[in-house]
Design a protein around this motif. Structure first.
Motif, short mmCIF file in Angstrom:
data_model
loop_
_atom_site.label_atom_id
_atom_site.label_comp_id
_atom_site.label_asym_id
_atom_site.label_seq_id
_atom_site.Cartn_x
_atom_site.Cartn_y
_atom_site.Cartn_z
N LYS A 10 0.72 -0.89 -0.02
CA LYS A 10 -0.17 0.17 -0.48
C LYS A 10 0.85 0.90 0.00
O LYS A 10 1.60 1.33 0.40
CB LYS A 10 -0.88 -0.28 1.18
CG LYS A 10 -1.85 -1.45 0.91
CD LYS A 10 -2.65 -1.35 2.65
CE LYS A 10 -3.44 -0.02 3.23
NZ LYS A 10 -4.72 -0.77 4.33
N ARG A 19 -4.24 7.57 -2.82
CA ARG A 19 -3.98 5.59 -2.25
C ARG A 19 -3.28 5.05 -2.96
O ARG A 19 -4.90 5.45 -4.46
CB ARG A 19 -3.78 5.69 -1.51
CG ARG A 19 -5.27 5.36 -1.55
CD ARG A 19 -6.67 4.47 -0.55
NE ARG A 19 -7.47 3.26 -0.36
CZ ARG A 19 -8.52 3.49 0.90
NH1 ARG A 19 -7.66 3.91 1.70
NH2 ARG A 19 -9.60 3.14 0.44
N GLU A 21 -2.11 0.46 -4.46
CA GLU A 21 -2.43 -0.66 -3.95
C GLU A 21 -1.50 -1.09 -5.60
O GLU A 21 -1.89 -1.28 -6.40
CB GLU A 21 -3.10 -1.69 -3.26
CG GLU A 21 -3.51 -1.05 -2.17
CD GLU A 21 -4.69 -1.56 -1.63
OE1 GLU A 21 -5.05 -2.93 -1.81
OE2 GLU A 21 -5.62 -1.38 -0.80
N ASN A 60 -8.42 -2.61 2.03
CA ASN A 60 -9.19 -1.12 3.00
C ASN A 60 -10.11 -2.15 4.29
O ASN A 60 -10.96 -0.29 3.84
CB ASN A 60 -8.92 -0.39 1.70
CG ASN A 60 -7.73 -0.20 1.27
OD1 ASN A 60 -7.02 0.46 2.17
ND2 ASN A 60 -8.13 -0.31 0.10
#
Length: 318
Positions: A10, A19, A21, A60
């Protein structure tokens, strides 16, 4: 380069509400395939992509529980299902129509949405439920030509989150990249300088543009550390400690017994009368369970079961 173990990394873009990943879940994917007779190539590709996506979304989860993704089809593929919990323990299976003839290059639409009746279902199932609490379930029509687009459209429609996915799978490799634009309060204050809304949008658009340069062949052939450097070498990223997805099947005899109880005593006794005993195989891991007349009598003498999600194959008549 091949990862010695499955890895999910991550990262966030410093000073922006974005964000990402990257996951290499290839070992788990090969183990999943080892529990099933060989699926056709096109089915393996779709299921492998769904396995990678399940880890990316489950990383998440804000609760102790599982995320279950299901594609219900009206074509040669009747069901694709992947379950991944908050500890990234994954299992998966597929159900095909009898005598399904599937070409290697078959599309998602032709396999699962042949008559426009396919459905995509996401279930969020906490392991420790409050009294009366039920799993959350979102059901939408299949909207998209591939697994990534179906999930992106679901996330935008149901979760109001802009999400982009890049997924790839073959017989031995399953990898994926996720990018998400976060609500500004979730990511903008990550660094010493808070980004403006315009700066967040600029970072998001640039990240998606970089992700769009990623080809499936590159995703299949390149380890995730190299991919991160290759895609985002000009970006300032904060990378978190890696996580390790792995195969795990949560089936057990108690859950199979609960499934039989939900069928009802009359139906179970009728099947016992015909068969003498009930033979049940877990669709995820293939583990075999048997219940004879004494076992079933004990089941129905016990308290009513708490409903459990379990996919099994059996010779119980439904």
């Amino acid at each position: 380069m091949t990862q010695t173990q499955d890895t999910l990394k991550k990262f966030i873009f410093e000073n922006a509400a974005v964000r990402g990943e990257l996951v290499d879940i290839s070992n788990t994917w090969r183990e999943i395939q080892g529990h099933h007779s060989a699926y056709p190539h096109a089915v393996r590709r779709l299921l492998g992509e769904l396995v990678a996506a399940s880890a990316l979304l489950s990383a998440n989860l804000k609760f102790n529980g599982s995320l279950v993704m299901q594609l219900h089809g009206d074509g040669p593929v009747r069901l694709l299902v992947v379950e991944c919990d908050s500890e990234l323990r994954v299992r998966a299976t597929a159900k095909l129509a009898p005598d399904a003839d599937i070409a290697d290059d078959a599309s998602l639409a032709s396999l699962v949405n042949q008559h426009g009746k396919g459905r995509f279902v996401i279930t969020l199932d906490p392991h420790e439920k409050m009294p009366g609490q039920q799993p959350y379930q979102g059901i939408v029509p299949l909207d998209g030509g591939d697994i990534a687009t179906v999930i992106e459209n679901y996330m935008l429609r149901s979760e109001q989150m802009e999400t982009h996915l890049w997924l790839a799978a073959n017989d031995s490799v399953a990898r994926g990249l996720l990018l998400q634009k976060l609500p500004r309060h979730s990511g903008s204050g990550a660094g010493p300088k808070q980004a403006t809304e315009a700066e967040d949008l600029e970072t998001w658009n640039r990240a998606v543009m970089l992700g769009n340069t990623l080809k499936q062949e590159e995703l299949l052939d390149t380890d995730i550390d190299t991919l991160m450097k290759r895609l985002f070498w000009e970006e300032t990223l904060r990378v978190f400690d890696p996580l390790q997805p792995r195969f795990n099947c949560s089936c057990n005899r108690d859950k199979v017994g609960n499934m039989l109880k939900m069928l009802g005593q009359d139906e179970v006794e009728a099947a016992l009368s015909d068969l003498g005993k009930l033979a049940i195989n877990c669709d995820f891991c293939g583990k075999h369970y048997e219940f004879d007349k004494v076992d079933c009598a004990q089941l129905f003498a016990a308290p009513e079961p708490v409903q459990a999600q379990l996919h099994t194959s059996s010779n119980v008549k439904h």
